[in-house]
Design a protein around this motif. Structure first.
Motif, mmCIF file in Angstrom:
data_model
loop_
_atom_site.group_PDB
_atom_site.id
_atom_site.type_symbol
_atom_site.label_atom_id
_atom_site.label_comp_id
_atom_site.label_asym_id
_atom_site.label_seq_id
_atom_site.Cartn_x
_atom_site.Cartn_y
_atom_site.Cartn_z
ATOM 1 N N ASP A 116 -0.334 5.154 5.868
ATOM 2 C CA ASP A 116 -1.715 5.633 5.945
ATOM 3 C C ASP A 116 -2.720 4.569 5.515
ATOM 4 O O ASP A 116 -3.835 4.524 6.010
ATOM 5 C CB ASP A 116 -1.891 6.880 5.068
ATOM 6 C CG ASP A 116 -1.154 8.076 5.642
ATOM 7 O OD1 ASP A 116 -0.879 8.064 6.852
ATOM 8 O OD2 ASP A 116 -0.840 9.004 4.869
ATOM 9 N N SER A 117 -2.321 3.709 4.584
ATOM 10 C CA SER A 117 -3.292 2.769 4.030
ATOM 11 C C SER A 117 -2.875 1.307 4.130
ATOM 12 O O SER A 117 -3.597 0.438 3.670
ATOM 13 C CB SER A 117 -3.534 3.098 2.548
ATOM 14 O OG SER A 117 -2.315 3.007 1.823
ATOM 15 N N LEU A 118 -1.724 1.029 4.731
ATOM 16 C CA LEU A 118 -1.208 -0.339 4.745
ATOM 17 C C LEU A 118 -0.653 -0.728 6.105
ATOM 18 O O LEU A 118 -0.077 0.096 6.817
ATOM 19 C CB LEU A 118 -0.090 -0.503 3.711
ATOM 20 C CG LEU A 118 -0.430 -0.325 2.232
ATOM 21 C CD1 LEU A 118 0.853 -0.298 1.414
ATOM 22 C CD2 LEU A 118 -1.347 -1.438 1.746
ATOM 23 N N VAL A 119 -0.833 -2.009 6.441
ATOM 24 C CA VAL A 119 -0.070 -2.634 7.514
ATOM 25 C C VAL A 119 1.064 -3.392 6.847
ATOM 26 O O VAL A 119 0.829 -4.199 5.939
ATOM 27 C CB VAL A 119 -0.932 -3.610 8.334
ATOM 28 C CG1 VAL A 119 -0.056 -4.401 9.305
ATOM 29 C CG2 VAL A 119 -2.003 -2.874 9.094
ATOM 30 N N LYS A 120 2.291 -3.135 7.277
ATOM 31 C CA LYS A 120 3.446 -3.796 6.676
ATOM 32 C C LYS A 120 4.112 -4.702 7.703
ATOM 33 O O LYS A 120 4.408 -4.279 8.822
ATOM 34 C CB LYS A 120 4.441 -2.765 6.143
ATOM 35 C CG LYS A 120 3.876 -1.948 4.983
ATOM 36 C CD LYS A 120 4.965 -1.210 4.229
ATOM 37 C CE LYS A 120 4.394 -0.552 2.978
ATOM 38 N NZ LYS A 120 5.450 0.047 2.132
ATOM 39 N N PRO A 165 -3.716 -4.236 2.888
ATOM 40 C CA PRO A 165 -4.493 -2.988 2.878
ATOM 41 C C PRO A 165 -5.281 -2.803 4.164
ATOM 42 O O PRO A 165 -5.751 -3.764 4.776
ATOM 43 C CB PRO A 165 -5.423 -3.167 1.671
ATOM 44 C CG PRO A 165 -5.535 -4.642 1.495
ATOM 45 C CD PRO A 165 -4.218 -5.216 1.915
ATOM 46 N N LEU A 166 -5.429 -1.547 4.539
ATOM 47 C CA LEU A 166 -6.176 -1.212 5.752
ATOM 48 C C LEU A 166 -7.640 -0.904 5.466
ATOM 49 O O LEU A 166 -8.347 -0.448 6.360
ATOM 50 C CB LEU A 166 -5.541 0.008 6.434
ATOM 51 C CG LEU A 166 -4.401 -0.295 7.409
ATOM 52 C CD1 LEU A 166 -3.763 0.997 7.874
ATOM 53 C CD2 LEU A 166 -4.913 -1.078 8.604
ATOM 54 N N ASN A 167 -8.085 -1.137 4.240
ATOM 55 C CA ASN A 167 -9.474 -0.788 3.934
ATOM 56 C C ASN A 167 -10.471 -1.648 4.693
ATOM 57 O O ASN A 167 -11.637 -1.323 4.791
ATOM 58 C CB ASN A 167 -9.753 -0.885 2.431
ATOM 59 C CG ASN A 167 -9.462 -2.275 1.877
ATOM 60 O OD1 ASN A 167 -8.868 -3.110 2.556
ATOM 61 N ND2 ASN A 167 -9.870 -2.519 0.650
ATOM 62 N N ARG A 168 -10.001 -2.769 5.266
ATOM 63 C CA ARG A 168 -10.861 -3.579 6.119
ATOM 64 C C ARG A 168 -10.594 -3.305 7.595
ATOM 65 O O ARG A 168 -11.244 -3.865 8.455
ATOM 66 C CB ARG A 168 -10.627 -5.071 5.854
ATOM 67 C CG ARG A 168 -11.244 -5.572 4.557
ATOM 68 C CD ARG A 168 -10.940 -7.045 4.382
ATOM 69 N NE ARG A 168 -11.689 -7.614 3.278
ATOM 70 C CZ ARG A 168 -12.881 -8.188 3.392
ATOM 71 N NH1 ARG A 168 -13.462 -8.274 4.568
ATOM 72 N NH2 ARG A 168 -13.500 -8.687 2.345
ATOM 73 N N ALA A 169 -9.585 -2.482 7.884
ATOM 74 C CA ALA A 169 -9.188 -2.278 9.278
ATOM 75 C C ALA A 169 -10.180 -1.398 10.018
ATOM 76 O O ALA A 169 -10.767 -0.479 9.468
ATOM 77 C CB ALA A 169 -7.804 -1.648 9.340
ATOM 78 N N ALA A 170 -10.341 -1.680 11.288
ATOM 79 C CA ALA A 170 -11.216 -0.875 12.139
ATOM 80 C C ALA A 170 -10.379 0.137 12.910
ATOM 81 O O ALA A 170 -9.247 0.437 12.551
ATOM 82 C CB ALA A 170 -11.985 -1.784 13.092
ATOM 83 N N ALA A 171 -10.922 0.638 13.982
ATOM 84 C CA ALA A 171 -10.216 1.623 14.794
ATOM 85 C C ALA A 171 -9.059 0.964 15.524
ATOM 86 O O ALA A 171 -8.986 -0.256 15.618
ATOM 87 C CB ALA A 171 -11.190 2.234 15.796
#
Length: 367
Positions: free
Chosen positions: A283-287, A358-364
């Protein structure tokens, strides 16, 4: 001996403290209030200040604020000595820069113990600062005085290879020798770059964030290592995200991390083995996983492999070149992206390195 300034508007306190400190070999100065204390400091910088709080003209908190706002005096440790025992007073003392707080009536042995402790810590800080200055000078030498000559060696070696191939194509042994020179120079340059990166990370690595497709980023890395894997007889696999995303990272630095992990995986995997580059999401990470079927890492080494200059002490690992800095740098880069790098491994079965960003910078999701 260290010089200790005693600032207190009560004569008995000043005399008792000075007598005790002088008996222990310390030099002392006396000030009768805050203004007098600032005048004394202007004449000669003390190594530590024992500072009363409640004084006429200027109280101890005000004195501390003046000292901490001045670059020349902000490093001087201040121990407050006060009859004010409230929690708010103690908190205020630390907020304005105090390193300790002793309540009156004080015990002389307690004061002495705290003075000695703070002087020792101040000396340790000075030694650390001196070492840091030496390290900065070493970095300057490495970055200029080593990089340039190595670059010249590499450049001329490549020119000589071209000349030999044109003038004496039959002299293949000369080409081999020159290629050995360029390989050694490239290895030296990698050591220099790793040393510089470690220093940059310790200071705070400047990052240039840009929006990138995760799958495109990994596909570029996969293509870069296909030939290396093929030459060694290793199967290199790539499993992209099922649903691509755009994430903001420093492209060159994250590429550096992935390249380091892929290079290590191929290096320590024998012919016939498999190396896999894969990505998945929570949900919150790219691994990003780099898995191999190589030598594996002994359990006792796992807690240490991200430490500077750490090398695994087995015959197989010693046979491979390495600075012991690549994983240190990779860990630093990932952590400065707000991420984490982990490893699991079994000897003889292989290793799995996972980079979590972290995906907090990720867009759609990417189209």
């Amino acid at each position: 001996m260290p010089l200790i300034l005693i600032v207190d508007d009560t004569e008995d306190n000043r005399e008792v403290l000075a007598e005790m400190l002088n008996a222990k070999g310390y030099d002392t100065q006396i000030a009768v209030d805050g203004m007098d204390g600032l005048d004394a400091i202007e004449r000669e910088l003390p190594d530590l200040i024992l500072l009363d709080v409640g004084m006429p003209r200027m109280n101890g908190f005000q004195v501390a604020q003046v000292l901490k706002s001045d670059e020349a005096t902000r490093h001087i440790p201040i121990i407050f000595i006060s009859s004010q025992t409230g929690v708010n007073d103690k908190v205020r003392a630390f907020e304005v820069g105090g390193v300790d707080y002793i309540t009156k009536p004080f015990q002389l042995q307690e004061v002495l113990a705290r003075v000695e402790s703070q002087l020792m810590m101040a000396q340790q800080r000075k030694e650390i600062q001196a070492l840091s200055a030496h390290k900065d000078e070493l970095i300057r030498i490495v970055s200029h005085d080593l990089q340039n000559p190595i670059g010249i060696i590499t450049g001329y070696a490549h020119l000589l290879i071209e000349e030999v191939q044109m003038i004496a194509p039959e002299a293949t042994h000369l080409v081999t020798w020159l290629e050995t020179i360029t390989e050694s120079a490239d290895y030296m340059m990698s050591i220099v770059e790793n040393l510089l990166d470690v220093a940059r990370i310790e200071r705070g690595l400047p990052l240039m964030f840009q929006s990138l497709s995760v799958n495109d980023l990994l596909d570029q890395a996969f293509r870069s290592f296909q030939l290396m894997a093929q030459d060694k007889g290793i199967q290199l696999n790539f499993s992209p995200l099922k649903q691509d995303v755009i994430i903001e990272v420093d492209k060159s630095r994250i590429q550096q991390v992935i390249h380091n992990l892929l290079s290590n995986a191929i290096k320590y995997t024998p012919s016939g083995g498999v190396v896999t580059l894969a990505a998945h999401m929570t949900d919150s990470l790219v691994k990003i996983d780099v898995a191999d079927t190589g030598l594996g890492i002994p359990e006792k080494d796992l807690p240490h492999i991200f430490e500077q200059f750490y090398r695994i002490n087995t015959i197989e690992h010693r046979e491979s070149k390495g600075t012991g800095l690549g994983l240190t740098v990779a860990k630093g880069i990932v952590e400065q992206h707000g991420g984490q790098i982990t490893v699991s491994s079994q000897v003889g079965q292989g290793s799995l390195f996972t980079v979590s960003l972290p995906l907090n910078r990720a867009a759609a999701p990417a189209s």
